[in-house]
Design a protein around this motif. Structure first.
Motif, mmCIF file in Angstrom:
data_model
loop_
_atom_site.group_PDB
_atom_site.id
_atom_site.type_symbol
_atom_site.label_atom_id
_atom_site.label_comp_id
_atom_site.label_asym_id
_atom_site.label_seq_id
_atom_site.Cartn_x
_atom_site.Cartn_y
_atom_site.Cartn_z
ATOM 1 N N ARG A 114 0.836 -1.206 0.000
ATOM 2 C CA ARG A 114 0.000 0.000 0.000
ATOM 3 C C ARG A 114 0.870 1.255 0.000
ATOM 4 O O ARG A 114 0.603 2.202 -0.739
ATOM 5 C CB ARG A 114 -0.928 0.003 1.213
ATOM 6 C CG ARG A 114 -2.049 -1.008 1.161
ATOM 7 C CD ARG A 114 -3.119 -0.680 2.190
ATOM 8 N NE ARG A 114 -2.581 -0.596 3.532
ATOM 9 C CZ ARG A 114 -2.504 -1.624 4.365
ATOM 10 N NH1 ARG A 114 -2.919 -2.825 3.976
ATOM 11 N NH2 ARG A 114 -2.010 -1.466 5.578
ATOM 12 N N ASP A 115 1.893 1.243 0.863
ATOM 13 C CA ASP A 115 2.777 2.416 0.946
ATOM 14 C C ASP A 115 3.469 2.677 -0.390
ATOM 15 O O ASP A 115 3.606 3.824 -0.813
ATOM 16 C CB ASP A 115 3.826 2.215 2.040
ATOM 17 C CG ASP A 115 3.212 2.266 3.436
ATOM 18 O OD1 ASP A 115 2.069 2.737 3.557
ATOM 19 O OD2 ASP A 115 3.880 1.824 4.395
ATOM 20 N N LYS A 116 3.910 1.603 -1.026
ATOM 21 C CA LYS A 116 4.602 1.756 -2.303
ATOM 22 C C LYS A 116 3.658 2.296 -3.370
ATOM 23 O O LYS A 116 4.005 3.200 -4.133
ATOM 24 C CB LYS A 116 5.171 0.412 -2.747
ATOM 25 C CG LYS A 116 6.051 0.509 -3.997
ATOM 26 C CD LYS A 116 6.711 -0.826 -4.283
ATOM 27 C CE LYS A 116 7.640 -0.713 -5.499
ATOM 28 N NZ LYS A 116 8.336 -1.983 -5.775
ATOM 29 N N GLU A 117 2.449 1.770 -3.386
ATOM 30 C CA GLU A 117 1.463 2.244 -4.368
ATOM 31 C C GLU A 117 1.130 3.707 -4.121
ATOM 32 O O GLU A 117 1.045 4.513 -5.059
ATOM 33 C CB GLU A 117 0.199 1.395 -4.286
ATOM 34 C CG GLU A 117 0.355 -0.015 -4.854
ATOM 35 C CD GLU A 117 -0.909 -0.834 -4.685
ATOM 36 O OE1 GLU A 117 -1.778 -0.419 -3.891
ATOM 37 O OE2 GLU A 117 -1.020 -1.886 -5.340
ATOM 38 N N GLN A 118 0.968 4.065 -2.847
ATOM 39 C CA GLN A 118 0.596 5.439 -2.530
ATOM 40 C C GLN A 118 1.716 6.414 -2.863
ATOM 41 O O GLN A 118 1.475 7.502 -3.376
ATOM 42 C CB GLN A 118 0.220 5.535 -1.054
ATOM 43 C CG GLN A 118 -1.101 4.859 -0.719
ATOM 44 C CD GLN A 118 -1.397 4.870 0.760
ATOM 45 O OE1 GLN A 118 -0.604 5.381 1.552
ATOM 46 N NE2 GLN A 118 -2.525 4.301 1.152
ATOM 47 N N SER A 119 2.944 6.006 -2.559
ATOM 48 C CA SER A 119 4.064 6.913 -2.808
ATOM 49 C C SER A 119 4.303 7.148 -4.300
ATOM 50 O O SER A 119 4.817 8.188 -4.704
ATOM 51 C CB SER A 119 5.330 6.360 -2.165
ATOM 52 O OG SER A 119 5.741 5.195 -2.829
ATOM 53 N N GLU A 120 3.941 6.166 -5.104
ATOM 54 C CA GLU A 120 4.163 6.293 -6.541
ATOM 55 C C GLU A 120 2.917 6.793 -7.272
ATOM 56 O O GLU A 120 2.924 6.946 -8.493
ATOM 57 C CB GLU A 120 4.585 4.942 -7.117
ATOM 58 C CG GLU A 120 5.944 4.474 -6.601
ATOM 59 C CD GLU A 120 6.326 3.111 -7.122
ATOM 60 O OE1 GLU A 120 5.441 2.438 -7.702
ATOM 61 O OE2 GLU A 120 7.484 2.719 -6.970
ATOM 62 N N SER A 177 -5.985 1.242 -6.375
ATOM 63 C CA SER A 177 -7.292 0.588 -6.395
ATOM 64 C C SER A 177 -8.341 1.358 -5.599
ATOM 65 O O SER A 177 -9.540 1.197 -5.820
ATOM 66 C CB SER A 177 -7.176 -0.832 -5.836
ATOM 67 O OG SER A 177 -6.623 -0.808 -4.536
ATOM 68 N N LYS A 178 -7.885 2.232 -4.677
ATOM 69 C CA LYS A 178 -8.846 3.049 -3.912
ATOM 70 C C LYS A 178 -9.525 4.071 -4.809
ATOM 71 O O LYS A 178 -10.701 4.386 -4.627
ATOM 72 C CB LYS A 178 -8.132 3.767 -2.766
ATOM 73 C CG LYS A 178 -7.709 2.836 -1.642
ATOM 74 C CD LYS A 178 -7.127 3.636 -0.500
ATOM 75 C CE LYS A 178 -6.746 2.728 0.667
ATOM 76 N NZ LYS A 178 -6.197 3.500 1.798
ATOM 77 N N CYS A 179 -8.762 4.651 -5.730
ATOM 78 C CA CYS A 179 -9.307 5.589 -6.715
ATOM 79 C C CYS A 179 -10.107 6.699 -6.036
ATOM 80 O O CYS A 179 -11.323 6.818 -6.208
ATOM 81 C CB CYS A 179 -10.194 4.831 -7.721
ATOM 82 S SG CYS A 179 -10.459 5.749 -9.250
ATOM 83 N N GLU A 180 -9.393 7.529 -5.247
ATOM 84 C CA GLU A 180 -10.084 8.574 -4.508
ATOM 85 C C GLU A 180 -9.155 9.756 -4.261
ATOM 86 O O GLU A 180 -7.928 9.638 -4.358
ATOM 87 C CB GLU A 180 -10.586 8.031 -3.164
ATOM 88 C CG GLU A 180 -9.464 7.538 -2.256
ATOM 89 C CD GLU A 180 -9.967 6.933 -0.968
ATOM 90 O OE1 GLU A 180 -11.204 6.775 -0.831
ATOM 91 O OE2 GLU A 180 -9.136 6.604 -0.100
ATOM 92 N N ALA A 181 -9.761 10.898 -3.942
ATOM 93 C CA ALA A 181 -9.021 12.085 -3.534
ATOM 94 C C ALA A 181 -9.448 12.413 -2.108
ATOM 95 O O ALA A 181 -10.630 12.613 -1.837
ATOM 96 C CB ALA A 181 -9.323 13.255 -4.465
ATOM 97 N N THR A 182 -8.481 12.418 -1.193
ATOM 98 C CA THR A 182 -8.788 12.620 0.225
ATOM 99 C C THR A 182 -7.898 13.706 0.823
ATOM 100 O O THR A 182 -6.894 14.103 0.236
ATOM 101 C CB THR A 182 -8.575 11.316 1.016
ATOM 102 O OG1 THR A 182 -7.233 10.855 0.801
ATOM 103 C CG2 THR A 182 -9.542 10.230 0.562
#
Length: 425
Positions: A114-120, A177-182
């Motif tokens: 998750r961290d890797k996906e989020q950071s990239e 996969s979350k596909c969102e803006a938070t």
């Protein structure tokens, strides 16, 4: 005639007497055997009082060989059952520990993913013109569930890099996969995973808090892995009467491939909130960030992108080395009240500016080392004492390096790549 009758009577008397003797002898041989030794048979030695050592019939009531064999067998059966029970309990315990370990490792890998996906995620979208309301929007470009979808920042945090980071959350566009803006804070969380703050207090990859004192002027490997090494330089002071130094992290050196990225808190006499108190160098090149919260600096190592951006007006940055690590870093001093409460006894000419950092590691191996790095190993078990206000982690001798720029220590794993020589043309 008379003489013949006398002989007959004498013979009859002798016969009767002999018969009585035989009967008495026969009764005496049938002792009760209660004092017999085992099942031993002592024929003919029975006493007239019926308390002979044996049983005239060989049927003594003592503990014979068969009784002993039975007891030995019962004892062995009992020991075998106890051993089977103990083995079963031990197996159940090991199975439970193995399942917990597998669960923990699965959670760790999922978190890293998750961290890797989020950071990239930043590299997976293209910014579009903002809404008339000022809300930023982006089109996701990474393959997956969010491919070519447009995400719009919420009204509560309309910009990815707000002009007032200190009081406003930033918009985080997540094209995974979350596909969102938070909305998220863009600053160090000293209670979060991978944090390094205060008189060095860590929160490890296992979520447990511990202190690592190091030593004044010492350099220690925080993380050492196949493709990443991070050293920390400690500053400190030792008041009279204390047996150890008070210490803080003053600089970090992030080493990868053949590159070095150094973030340093400057020594300042008096703290000024309106002045930057940090220096950043990439391969000895001084990095200058404009005094604008939205400013950023980018470079490409050939394999990875390096991004440094401000997350506050002063003394707060986010550093990303793509595919390896993301760091939220803040520079802060030791205030007068903090000095008084902890009795640091700091000198008047040094504010002891230091770094507060939170790491997000994106590609650690299962054999990672370092004061913080080892807490991300799947088989890691903390050695810090529990149930105390300050659980202390040792290991200074294992992770001390000759300098801030050296990746060498007893347990260090990182080997820097050699820079290729350019051929003369």
């Amino acid at each position: 005639m008379e003489h013949r009758k006398s002989y007959v009577l004498v013979a009859l008397f002798a016969f009767l007497l002999l018969t009585d003797i035989v009967i008495a002898a026969s009764d005496g041989g049938k002792g009760n055997g209660n004092n017999g030794q085992g099942g031993q048979v002592d024929k003919g030695n029975g006493g007239y009082d019926g308390e002979g050592k044996g049983n005239g019939n060989g049927n003594g009531n003592g503990n014979g060989p068969k009784d002993k064999e039975k007891k030995d067998k019962d004892k062995k059966d009992k020991e075998r059952k106890e051993k089977e029970k103990k083995d079963k309990e031990e197996k159940a315990k090991k199975d439970k520990e193995r399942k917990e370990k597998e669960k923990k490792e699965k959670e760790r890998k999922e978190k890293e993913k998750r961290d890797k996906e989020q950071s990239e995620a930043a590299a997976r979208y293209r910014m579009l013109p903002p809404y008339p309301t000022g809300q930023e929007q982006a089109m996701c470009q990474g393959r997956g569930a969010c491919y070519y979808k447009t995400l719009v920042c919420p009204g509560e945090c309309p910009k990815r890099k707000p002009t007032k980071n200190r009081n406003t959350k930033g918009c985080f566009i997540d094209c995974t996969s979350k596909c969102e803006a938070t909305c998220k804070w863009r600053k160090t969380n000293c209670n979060g995973y991978g944090s390094l703050c205060y008189d060095p207090r860590f929160v490890g990859g296992d979520g447990r808090m511990f202190y690592f004192h190091g030593s004044k002027g010492g350099n220690f490997a925080i993380v050492s892995d196949n493709n990443l090494h991070i050293n920390a330089h400690f500053i400190g002071t030792r008041p009279v009467g204390r047996t150890r130094d008070f210490t803080w992290v003053q600089a970090l050196n992030v080493m990868f491939e053949s590159h070095k990225l150094v973030i340093t808190a400057n020594k300042v006499t008096q703290w000024d909130e309106n002045t930057d108190a940090f220096t950043i160098r990439y391969n000895d090149q001084l990095i200058t960030l404009p005094e604008d919260e939205q400013s950023e600096w980018r470079a490409n190592s050939g394999q990875r992108e390096i991004v440094i951006e401000r997350t506050d007006e002063r003394n707060s940055v986010r550093v990303l080395v793509s595919g390896l690590v993301q760091m939220d870093i803040k520079v802060r001093p030791i205030g007068k009240e903090e000095d008084r409460v902890h009795n640091y006894q700091l000198p008047q000419d040094d504010a002891f500016a230091h770094l507060e950092t939170q790491f997000k590691f994106l590609d650690l191996s299962e054999l990672v080392e370092g004061v913080l790095g080892k807490t991300y190993r799947p088989d890691y078990v903390s050695t810090a004492k529990t149930g105390v206000p300050m659980p202390v982690m040792g290991g200074e001798d294992k992770y001390q390096t000759p300098s801030l720029f050296s990746p060498t220590c007893r347990l260090c794993r990182f080997k820097p790549q050699e820079q290729p020589l350019s051929a003369d043309i």
